[in-house]
Scaffold this active site. Structure first.
Site, PDB file in Angstrom:
ATOM      1  N   LYS A  53       1.814  -7.229 -50.662  1.00  0.00           N
ATOM      2  CA  LYS A  53       2.389  -8.537 -50.309  1.00  0.00           C
ATOM      3  C   LYS A  53       1.319  -9.507 -49.784  1.00  0.00           C
ATOM      4  O   LYS A  53       1.294 -10.665 -50.168  1.00  0.00           O
ATOM      5  CB  LYS A  53       3.492  -8.378 -49.241  1.00  0.00           C
ATOM      6  CG  LYS A  53       4.673  -7.525 -49.698  1.00  0.00           C
ATOM      7  CD  LYS A  53       5.827  -7.569 -48.692  1.00  0.00           C
ATOM      8  CE  LYS A  53       5.513  -6.954 -47.357  1.00  0.00           C
ATOM      9  NZ  LYS A  53       5.324  -5.479 -47.393  1.00  0.00           N
ATOM     10  N   ARG A  60      13.467  -8.469 -43.407  1.00  0.00           N
ATOM     11  CA  ARG A  60      13.349  -7.013 -43.527  1.00  0.00           C
ATOM     12  C   ARG A  60      14.685  -6.325 -43.309  1.00  0.00           C
ATOM     13  O   ARG A  60      14.762  -5.109 -43.403  1.00  0.00           O
ATOM     14  CB  ARG A  60      12.353  -6.495 -42.490  1.00  0.00           C
ATOM     15  CG  ARG A  60      10.928  -6.314 -43.046  1.00  0.00           C
ATOM     16  CD  ARG A  60      10.078  -5.819 -41.878  1.00  0.00           C
ATOM     17  NE  ARG A  60       8.914  -5.068 -42.264  1.00  0.00           N
ATOM     18  CZ  ARG A  60       7.706  -5.586 -42.415  1.00  0.00           C
ATOM     19  NH1 ARG A  60       7.510  -6.872 -42.313  1.00  0.00           N
ATOM     20  NH2 ARG A  60       6.683  -4.795 -42.694  1.00  0.00           N
ATOM     21  N   ARG A  94      -6.426   1.298 -46.148  1.00  0.00           N
ATOM     22  CA  ARG A  94      -6.492   0.034 -45.405  1.00  0.00           C
ATOM     23  C   ARG A  94      -6.774   0.302 -43.922  1.00  0.00           C
ATOM     24  O   ARG A  94      -7.556  -0.404 -43.295  1.00  0.00           O
ATOM     25  CB  ARG A  94      -5.190  -0.750 -45.584  1.00  0.00           C
ATOM     26  CG  ARG A  94      -5.198  -2.098 -44.862  1.00  0.00           C
ATOM     27  CD  ARG A  94      -3.984  -2.936 -45.189  1.00  0.00           C
ATOM     28  NE  ARG A  94      -2.744  -2.328 -44.711  1.00  0.00           N
ATOM     29  CZ  ARG A  94      -1.518  -2.775 -44.988  1.00  0.00           C
ATOM     30  NH1 ARG A  94      -1.370  -3.839 -45.771  1.00  0.00           N
ATOM     31  NH2 ARG A  94      -0.447  -2.186 -44.518  1.00  0.00           N
ATOM     32  N   ARG A  98      -6.615  -1.254 -38.707  1.00  0.00           N
ATOM     33  CA  ARG A  98      -5.236  -1.607 -38.334  1.00  0.00           C
ATOM     34  C   ARG A  98      -4.530  -0.367 -37.760  1.00  0.00           C
ATOM     35  O   ARG A  98      -4.442   0.660 -38.443  1.00  0.00           O
ATOM     36  CB  ARG A  98      -4.505  -2.151 -39.579  1.00  0.00           C
ATOM     37  CG  ARG A  98      -3.220  -2.834 -39.216  1.00  0.00           C
ATOM     38  CD  ARG A  98      -2.616  -3.503 -40.418  1.00  0.00           C
ATOM     39  NE  ARG A  98      -1.182  -3.278 -40.383  1.00  0.00           N
ATOM     40  CZ  ARG A  98      -0.316  -3.825 -41.198  1.00  0.00           C
ATOM     41  NH1 ARG A  98      -0.730  -4.648 -42.140  1.00  0.00           N
ATOM     42  NH2 ARG A  98       0.957  -3.567 -41.091  1.00  0.00           N
ATOM     43  N   ARG A 105       7.380   4.033 -41.154  1.00  0.00           N
ATOM     44  CA  ARG A 105       7.501   2.710 -41.792  1.00  0.00           C
ATOM     45  C   ARG A 105       8.175   2.839 -43.146  1.00  0.00           C
ATOM     46  O   ARG A 105       8.970   1.986 -43.533  1.00  0.00           O
ATOM     47  CB  ARG A 105       6.115   2.054 -41.914  1.00  0.00           C
ATOM     48  CG  ARG A 105       5.634   1.544 -40.559  1.00  0.00           C
ATOM     49  CD  ARG A 105       4.148   1.334 -40.529  1.00  0.00           C
ATOM     50  NE  ARG A 105       3.710   0.211 -41.334  1.00  0.00           N
ATOM     51  CZ  ARG A 105       2.452   0.067 -41.761  1.00  0.00           C
ATOM     52  NH1 ARG A 105       1.538   0.976 -41.459  1.00  0.00           N
ATOM     53  NH2 ARG A 105       2.131  -0.973 -42.485  1.00  0.00           N
TER      54      ARG A 105
HETATM   55  P1  AMP Z   1       3.582  -6.043 -41.775  1.00  0.00           P
HETATM   56  O1  AMP Z   1       2.243  -6.612 -41.453  1.00  0.00           O
HETATM   57  O2  AMP Z   1       4.488  -6.993 -42.500  1.00  0.00           O
HETATM   58  O3  AMP Z   1       3.497  -4.698 -42.456  1.00  0.00           O
HETATM   59  O4  AMP Z   1       4.313  -5.767 -40.382  1.00  0.00           O
HETATM   60  C1  AMP Z   1       3.772  -4.865 -39.423  1.00  0.00           C
HETATM   61  C2  AMP Z   1       4.828  -4.491 -38.399  1.00  0.00           C
HETATM   62  O5  AMP Z   1       5.295  -5.665 -37.714  1.00  0.00           O
HETATM   63  C3  AMP Z   1       6.089  -3.840 -38.964  1.00  0.00           C
HETATM   64  O6  AMP Z   1       5.939  -2.446 -39.164  1.00  0.00           O
HETATM   65  C4  AMP Z   1       7.101  -4.168 -37.876  1.00  0.00           C
HETATM   66  O7  AMP Z   1       6.941  -3.324 -36.748  1.00  0.00           O
HETATM   67  C5  AMP Z   1       6.684  -5.574 -37.466  1.00  0.00           C
HETATM   68  N1  AMP Z   1       7.379  -6.615 -38.269  1.00  0.00           N
HETATM   69  C6  AMP Z   1       6.815  -7.487 -39.153  1.00  0.00           C
HETATM   70  N2  AMP Z   1       7.731  -8.280 -39.722  1.00  0.00           N
HETATM   71  C7  AMP Z   1       8.926  -7.904 -39.195  1.00  0.00           C
HETATM   72  C8  AMP Z   1      10.277  -8.316 -39.404  1.00  0.00           C
HETATM   73  N3  AMP Z   1      10.588  -9.288 -40.297  1.00  0.00           N
HETATM   74  N4  AMP Z   1      11.244  -7.698 -38.693  1.00  0.00           N
HETATM   75  C9  AMP Z   1      10.954  -6.724 -37.808  1.00  0.00           C
HETATM   76  N5  AMP Z   1       9.723  -6.265 -37.577  1.00  0.00           N
HETATM   77  C10 AMP Z   1       8.695  -6.845 -38.259  1.00  0.00           C
END
Ligand code: AMP
Length: 192
Positions: free
Chosen positions: A14, A91, A130, A136, A147
């Site tokens: 993404k 999400r 990654r 990260r 996840r």
């Molecule tokens: P990402 O970078 O999109 O993979 O997001 C990393 C982490 O941030 C996720 O595993 C969640 O813990 C949190 N997170 C990001 N976006 C959301 C969302 N829309 N709703 C809830 N938690 C989120």
């Protein structure tokens, strides 16, 4: 306005494909993961709350996440005038319904949902790589399992949600980044 939801499991590409979309269409990019990580880095109150959820691979509660998104939209009205790439949001079904309402209140709507489809084994390999390359902290074997479970249980129902609305376009998310983007471009141009 062209509002694109870029959708897919963790590690589906993404972020990478959002960068390509920004360059090609000049849209405003909102990555909720980036917003949260930035808050953690700056030591804000929100960052403190978000960290424990992120480290466990769990979702931040819907109410909080929806408020954060509304706030980002309101503080970037001008940059978002041509449209927005929503990366990592929604999400959950509750977030998708809130997004629909938020956009409606602003006189617009979701134009298309680009669903990047990648087999689970490849997702795991990409995320671990990654983690090694970027440091990260949630990109480790233990958190990845959570996840992916969270994705399966809470996020993947959005595919049917958007399919019913005729907004979901599936894209094969494996192979060369440029070839995947060529498919995405065709999908976006079809709704422009
Ligand atoms: P990402 O970078 O999109 O993979 O997001 C990393 C982490 O941030 C996720 O595993 C969640 O813990 C949190 N997170 C990001 N976006 C959301 C969302 N829309 N709703 C809830 N938690 C989120």
């Amino acid at each position: 306005m062209l509002n694109i939801v870029i959708f897919g499991a963790p590690g589906s590409g993404k972020g990478t494909q959002s960068d390509n979309l920004i360059k090609t269409y000049g849209l405003f990019h909102i990555s909720t993961g980036d917003v949260l990580r930035d808050n953690i880095k700056r030591g804000t109150e929100l960052g403190g709350i978000a960290k424990s959820y992120i480290d466990q691979g769990q979702l931040i509660p819907d109410d909080l996440m929806i408020d954060i998104l509304a706030n980002v939209l309101d503080t970037h009205k001008e940059e978002a005038a041509k449209g927005v790439i929503f990366d990592g949001f929604p999400r959950t079904i509750a977030q998708a319904e809130a997004l629909e309402q938020m956009l409606q209140e602003r006189g617009t709507s979701v134009s298309t949902v680009i669903g990047l489809e990648v087999p689970e084994q490849e997702l795991i390999e990409r995320i671990i790589l990654r983690g090694q390359q970027t440091g990260r902290t949630d990109d480790n074997m233990e958190t990845v399992k959570n996840r992916l479970d969270v994705y399966r249980n809470q996020t993947s129902p959005l595919q049917a949600f958007y399919q019913e609305k005729g907004l979901y376009q599936a894209i094969k998310g494996t192979g060369k980044v440029e070839e995947i983007f060529a498919d995405i471009r065709r999908a976006v141009d079809a709704v422009k």
